[in-house]
Design an enzyme around this catalytic site. Structure first.
Site, short mmCIF file in Angstrom:
data_model
loop_
_atom_site.label_atom_id
_atom_site.label_comp_id
_atom_site.label_asym_id
_atom_site.label_seq_id
_atom_site.Cartn_x
_atom_site.Cartn_y
_atom_site.Cartn_z
N CYS A 45 9.54 -36.84 -33.46
CA CYS A 45 8.28 -36.15 -33.12
C CYS A 45 8.54 -35.39 -31.82
O CYS A 45 8.05 -35.77 -30.76
CB CYS A 45 7.14 -37.14 -32.96
SG CYS A 45 6.58 -37.92 -34.47
N ASP B 130 8.20 -40.72 -30.74
CA ASP B 130 7.09 -40.65 -29.78
C ASP B 130 5.87 -40.15 -30.56
O ASP B 130 5.68 -38.95 -30.71
CB ASP B 130 7.46 -39.71 -28.63
CG ASP B 130 6.38 -39.66 -27.56
OD1 ASP B 130 5.37 -40.37 -27.69
OD2 ASP B 130 6.56 -38.90 -26.59
N CYS C 61 2.04 -42.28 -25.56
CA CYS C 61 1.38 -42.07 -24.26
C CYS C 61 -0.03 -42.65 -24.31
O CYS C 61 -1.03 -41.95 -24.10
CB CYS C 61 1.34 -40.59 -23.90
SG CYS C 61 0.85 -40.33 -22.17
N LYS D 214 11.25 -34.61 -23.96
CA LYS D 214 12.18 -35.72 -24.24
C LYS D 214 13.38 -35.23 -25.03
O LYS D 214 14.50 -35.70 -24.83
CB LYS D 214 11.46 -36.83 -25.00
CG LYS D 214 10.37 -37.53 -24.20
CD LYS D 214 9.81 -38.71 -24.99
CE LYS D 214 8.61 -39.31 -24.29
NZ LYS D 214 7.44 -38.40 -24.30
N ASP E 231 7.99 -33.00 -41.55
CA ASP E 231 7.04 -34.10 -41.44
C ASP E 231 7.81 -35.41 -41.37
O ASP E 231 8.53 -35.77 -42.31
CB ASP E 231 6.11 -34.09 -42.65
CG ASP E 231 5.01 -35.14 -42.57
OD1 ASP E 231 5.09 -36.03 -41.69
OD2 ASP E 231 4.08 -35.09 -43.39
#
Length: 479
Positions: free
Chosen positions: A291, A359, A412, A297, A342
């Protein structure tokens, strides 16, 4: 002329005075309206508005101080919106929901100037009334004037004591009003944090502080020594982090302009570094960021992979975000590929990778310092929408990695329903097939970082680490 004649003489009406247009406050109002009407994010709306104001007014009439004030008015108002709404509600004779949203925005801006800045009270009221005349009209400006004059009679502490319920009677509602968070967010953060009153108050207060801007020196492309200067400080935890001093501008640094360094929260850096540092037996040649948008990142992982001769595949579902990843990775010294795919229906074969970072999309409750409007936009039911996606992405990540390979599940958000509960559900086969994997203790992989909890997963906190509230679980596939 006799006294009686003077009484009969009609008074000359005052000539109409056009309202003064203040570009700073008009800009702040426009930003708040975009956040409210279009569900926009302030960090995306504000830069083009600032650029437009500089071009229209010129640098002499709209300088750096004006831009700083506009930014403070927008972010300060959004952070303290809940507290200001409670204060405004105490000053009017109707339910808050019956007041037009544009009027509430002007009142909130005025309340922030009165209670959250050093602007003198008379100037804050006067400027807010002039703004109301410009954007609302003279009639509603009188209402704004009356409300703000009531607010100006006391300071913030006095108002909070008046409008917040006692802590002993309703602790969560008290904290919600005092620290301007929705009650359900207070409850969720408290559950995740644990402990008593002091810890949760420290966390909520940290959410209302302006976050530092942190840079990352991408390995093999830039060094922290290159980034350090008069306007920068060393990072706290990441060996690649540099913090900007207040007022510093990332774009003024050559390495940032060239893409060899970038803006990246230190918590985000620590997550990528921990995945890269996790012990691995056998080959270490193919890494996946499942992701990857918007690319922070991925850029750090790509640089770390290049140092070991490994290749990175960065996958992002949304094509426009995949283009952001391409931009972040441009110039990476090692092999990489960016695709739009996806992660729940991946094009890669199972067992293809040695290290995988996932993530996942989440509520974003860990980044309320940066996106204060998210606290008012999110609802508890939103987590139900994220739940199947988060579990699906983690299952696919564990399928994508080879036996003995490592998966990093990151988000997050500190909400338990988005962190440890997701990992435990996937490992135990709740809601889908179980995947055989074992926990890796992530704490030793963040050396020098204190207060990482009981493990094996890690939760970072704004008030403890100065980072976003990033969560990381490391898993090794066993079969």
């Amino acid at each position: 002329m006799s006294e009686q004649a003077q009484r009969r003489t009609p008074r000359t009406p005052k000539p109409y005075r056009r309202p003064k247009k203040d570009p700073v406050r008009i800009l702040a109002f426009e930003a708040l309206r975009a956040v409210d009407e279009r569900d926009a994010y302030a960090n995306l709306v504000l830069p083009p508005l600032l650029k437009k104001a500089r071009e229209k007014e010129g640098p002499e009439k709209f300088d750096g101080r004006d831009a700083a004030l506009a930014t403070e008015l927008v972010y300060g108002t959004l952070r303290r919106q809940g507290t200001y709404d409670a204060i405004v509600a105490a000053c009017i004779d109707r339910p808050l929901r019956e007041v037009d949203p544009p009027v509430l925005d002007v009142l909130a801006l005025g309340a922030h100037q009165l209670l959250g800045t050093r602007i003198p009270s008379h100037a804050a009221v006067s400027a807010s009334v002039e703004l109301a005349r410009v954007v609302l009209g003279d009639g509603r400006a009188k209402f704004v004037n009356a409300v703000l004059r009531k607010i100006a009679q006391d300071d913030l502490d006095t108002w909070v004591q008046r409008v917040a319920p006692p802590y002993e009677k309703d602790a969560e509602d008290h904290l919600a009003v005092v620290h301007s968070h929705p009650r359900w967010v207070v409850s969720a953060l408290w559950d995740a944090l644990g402990g008593g009153r002091a810890g949760i108050e420290d966390l909520l207060e940290a959410d209302n502080e302006r976050p530092e801007v942190t840079l990352v020196a991408r390995p093999g492309r830039a060094t922290t020594d290159e980034l350090l200067g008069e306007d920068t400080l060393p990072g706290r935890w990441s060996p690649y982090a540099v913090r900007l001093a207040e007022g510093g501008e990332p774009g003024a640094i050559e390495a940032v302009r060239e893409g060899r360094a970038g803006v990246q929260d230190e918590g985000s850096q620590l997550v990528a570094l921990a995945l890269a540092a996790a012990p691995l037996e056998g080959r270490d040649e193919r890494w996946l960021d499942g992701c990857a948008g918007p690319g922070g990142k991925a850029a750090l992982l790509g640089a770390l992979a290049a140092e070991r001769g490994a290749a990175l595949l960065a996958s992002e579902k949304q094509p426009h975000r995949a283009r952001l990843v391409e931009r972040a990775l441009a110039g990476n010294p090692g092999p990489y590929q960016v695709i739009a795919a996806d992660g729940t229906r991946p094009p890669w074969r199972p067992g293809s990778f040695d290290r995988v970072l996932m993530d996942v999309p989440c509520s974003g409750l860990g980044a309320l310092r940066r996106r204060p409007e998210a606290r008012w936009r999110r609802r508890p039911e939103d987590l139900d929408g994220f739940a199947p996606l988060q579990r699906g992405l983690l299952r696919e990540a564990l399928q994508a990695v080879r036996v003995g390979g490592i998966v990093g599940y990151a988000t997050c958000s500190p909400h338990l329903a988005e962190t440890r509960v997701v990992v435990e559900d996937v490992l135990k086969g709740r809601g889908g097939p179980a995947v055989e994997a074992e926990w890796i203790d992530a704490r030793p992989l963040m050396p020098g970082v204190p207060a990482l909890g009981d493990g094996p997963d890690v939760q970072l906190w704004p008030h403890l680490h100065g980072t976003d509230a990033m969560y990381l679980a490391l898993l090794r596939r066993t079969a």
